[in-house]
Write a protein that holds these residues in place. Structure first.
Motif, PDB file in Angstrom:
ATOM      1  N   ALA A   1     -12.232  -5.850  13.700  1.00  0.00           N
ATOM      2  CA  ALA A   1     -11.388  -6.668  12.820  1.00  0.00           C
ATOM      3  C   ALA A   1      -9.983  -6.081  12.721  1.00  0.00           C
ATOM      4  O   ALA A   1      -8.988  -6.806  12.724  1.00  0.00           O
ATOM      5  CB  ALA A   1     -12.028  -6.784  11.435  1.00  0.00           C
ATOM      6  N   ARG A   2      -9.903  -4.760  12.649  1.00  0.00           N
ATOM      7  CA  ARG A   2      -8.593  -4.098  12.602  1.00  0.00           C
ATOM      8  C   ARG A   2      -7.814  -4.400  13.883  1.00  0.00           C
ATOM      9  O   ARG A   2      -6.626  -4.728  13.840  1.00  0.00           O
ATOM     10  CB  ARG A   2      -8.773  -2.596  12.407  1.00  0.00           C
ATOM     11  N   TRP A   3      -8.483  -4.320  15.025  1.00  0.00           N
ATOM     12  CA  TRP A   3      -7.806  -4.613  16.296  1.00  0.00           C
ATOM     13  C   TRP A   3      -7.380  -6.075  16.368  1.00  0.00           C
ATOM     14  O   TRP A   3      -6.297  -6.381  16.869  1.00  0.00           O
ATOM     15  CB  TRP A   3      -8.710  -4.288  17.467  1.00  0.00           C
ATOM     16  N   SER A   4      -8.224  -6.983  15.893  1.00  0.00           N
ATOM     17  CA  SER A   4      -7.880  -8.402  15.971  1.00  0.00           C
ATOM     18  C   SER A   4      -6.652  -8.714  15.125  1.00  0.00           C
ATOM     19  O   SER A   4      -5.811  -9.511  15.519  1.00  0.00           O
ATOM     20  CB  SER A   4      -9.066  -9.275  15.543  1.00  0.00           C
ATOM     21  N   ALA A   5      -6.532  -8.086  13.962  1.00  0.00           N
ATOM     22  CA  ALA A   5      -5.361  -8.322  13.105  1.00  0.00           C
ATOM     23  C   ALA A   5      -4.094  -7.752  13.730  1.00  0.00           C
ATOM     24  O   ALA A   5      -3.020  -8.326  13.603  1.00  0.00           O
ATOM     25  CB  ALA A   5      -5.596  -7.727  11.718  1.00  0.00           C
TER      26      ALA A   5
END
Length: 119
Positions: free
Chosen positions: A61-65
């Protein structure tokens, strides 16, 4: 990146998360926050068949944001909503927390932060 995306299912999860992060990045400018939060939650019964570990969900999720960050504003809202969505679909009970600095809403701007708590 490759260490966390070890299987095709992990790759597909990251692609779906990036899609949600992009959509949320756009929608947050036109949809009220309560509606946006409801929209980002998984539908009832949308439990993941092979639920990823919560650490993997948080990392991806951190990477997607980060992938959809195109302005100077931080991606904390997108990250929190994507994290909440995929933790909930994995069977966890995440809580979305939104903090806004007092007094700034009257000036037409808001400064805040969004995050997810678990356990």
């Amino acid at each position: 990146v490759l260490r966390e995306v070890a299987t095709a299912a992990d790759g597909w999860l990251l692609v779906r998360m990036c899609g949600w992060a992009f959509a949320l990045r756009v929608l947050k400018h036109v949809v009220p926050l309560p509606t946006l939060a409801r929209l980002a939650m998984p539908t009832a019964g949308a439990q993941a068949r092979h639920a990823p570990a919560r650490e993997k969900v948080v990392t991806l999720a951190r990477w997607s944001a980060r992938a959809v960050r195109w302005s100077g504003t931080g991606p904390c809202l997108e990250r929190a909503l994507v994290t909440q969505r995929y933790l909930a679909s994995a069977g966890y009970a995440p809580v979305l927390v939104i903090g806004v600095a007092p007094g700034e809403a009257a000036a037409g701007v808001s400064s805040g932060h969004a995050w997810v708590t678990l356990d």
